[in-house]
Design a protein around this motif. Structure first.
Motif, PDB file in Angstrom:
ATOM      1  N   UNK A   1       0.946  -0.881   0.286  1.00  0.00           N
ATOM      2  CA  UNK A   1       0.026   0.093   0.092  1.00  0.00           C
ATOM      3  C   UNK A   1       0.737   1.276  -0.352  1.00  0.00           C
ATOM      4  N   UNK A   2       1.923   0.696   0.497  1.00  0.00           N
ATOM      5  CA  UNK A   2       3.251   2.835   0.697  1.00  0.00           C
ATOM      6  C   UNK A   2       3.083   3.065  -0.454  1.00  0.00           C
ATOM      7  N   UNK A   3       3.586   1.620  -1.161  1.00  0.00           N
ATOM      8  CA  UNK A   3       4.706   1.893  -2.700  1.00  0.00           C
ATOM      9  C   UNK A   3       3.128   2.396  -3.516  1.00  0.00           C
ATOM     10  N   UNK A   4       2.014   1.786  -3.907  1.00  0.00           N
ATOM     11  CA  UNK A   4       0.703   1.806  -4.688  1.00  0.00           C
ATOM     12  C   UNK A   4       1.083   3.344  -3.817  1.00  0.00           C
ATOM     13  N   UNK A   5       0.429   3.968  -3.102  1.00  0.00           N
ATOM     14  CA  UNK A   5       0.081   5.649  -2.410  1.00  0.00           C
ATOM     15  C   UNK A   5       0.959   6.613  -2.511  1.00  0.00           C
ATOM     16  N   UNK A   6       2.830   6.341  -2.548  1.00  0.00           N
ATOM     17  CA  UNK A   6       4.140   6.819  -3.232  1.00  0.00           C
ATOM     18  C   UNK A   6       3.446   7.253  -4.807  1.00  0.00           C
ATOM     19  N   UNK A   7       3.039   6.120  -5.270  1.00  0.00           N
ATOM     20  CA  UNK A   7       2.906   6.103  -6.403  1.00  0.00           C
ATOM     21  C   UNK A   7       1.574   7.573  -7.197  1.00  0.00           C
ATOM     22  N   UNK A   8       0.719   6.912  -6.750  1.00  0.00           N
ATOM     23  CA  UNK A   8       0.038   8.280  -6.565  1.00  0.00           C
ATOM     24  C   UNK A   8      -0.156   9.870  -6.314  1.00  0.00           C
ATOM     25  N   UNK A   9       0.626   9.867  -5.413  1.00  0.00           N
ATOM     26  CA  UNK A   9       1.362  11.228  -4.307  1.00  0.00           C
ATOM     27  C   UNK A   9       1.915  12.122  -5.768  1.00  0.00           C
ATOM     28  N   UNK A  10       2.753  11.042  -6.284  1.00  0.00           N
ATOM     29  CA  UNK A  10       3.961  11.035  -6.691  1.00  0.00           C
ATOM     30  C   UNK A  10       3.077  12.003  -8.582  1.00  0.00           C
ATOM     31  N   UNK A  11       2.252  11.005  -8.925  1.00  0.00           N
ATOM     32  CA  UNK A  11       1.815  10.751 -10.488  1.00  0.00           C
ATOM     33  C   UNK A  11       0.581  12.340 -10.545  1.00  0.00           C
ATOM     34  N   UNK A  12       0.377  12.570  -9.021  1.00  0.00           N
ATOM     35  CA  UNK A  12      -1.419  13.620  -8.754  1.00  0.00           C
ATOM     36  C   UNK A  12       0.384  15.425  -8.940  1.00  0.00           C
ATOM     37  N   UNK A  13       0.830  15.146  -8.226  1.00  0.00           N
ATOM     38  CA  UNK A  13       1.770  16.252  -8.415  1.00  0.00           C
ATOM     39  C   UNK A  13       2.432  16.247  -9.735  1.00  0.00           C
TER      40      UNK A  13
END
Length: 145
Positions: A114-126
């Protein structure tokens, strides 16, 4: 612009999200490299001033993450954090910072995937928003604090 990678300031709870990040690293999971971690005892310890200072220093996004509500090592710290974050999002939008630049999550120390998924989501969103507007960087300190 396609090679641009956002700079993300990440405020992580020592007991949960930081543990998940550590587990992801030990497990050799791949996640974006533009995340700079600030380890805190609890997500409830994150002051809005920390987030404003991060934006002022030039980051493109901020990510705050801690224990799941009800599982806080300090009993109610994440509940306090959740209340502060709800108000802070409105303030940042009023200041001209897009809501997609500030992210909150709840990740336990066993949730490395989940950490990896959220990290990718945060970076993609920004990344979709592009580089941050630097107006806040040039604002007088009295306006921010």
């Amino acid at each position: 612009m396609s090679t641009w990678e956002p700079k993300i300031a990440a405020f992580f709870c020592n007991w949960c999200t930081y543990g998940a990040a550590d587990l992801a690293g030990v497990s050799r999971m791949q996640y974006p490299t533009g995340i700079r971690v600030i380890r805190l005892p609890c997500s409830g310890r994150v002051s809005p001033k920390f987030i404003l200072a991060a934006f002022r220093s030039g980051v493109d996004g901020v990510w705050v993450s801690g224990c799941h509500p009800g599982d806080c090592h300090y009993i109610e710290g994440n509940y306090y954090a959740r209340r502060k974050f709800a108000l802070l999002k409105n303030l940042l939008e009023h200041m001209g910072i897009e809501p997609g630049r500030l992210h909150f999550s709840w990740i336990s120390s066993a949730e490395s995937t989940k950490f990896v998924e959220v990290a990718e989501f945060v970076v993609d969103s920004v990344k979709k928003l592009g580089p941050a507007n630097r107006m806040i960087k040039e604002a007088p300190a009295a306006v921010l604090f």
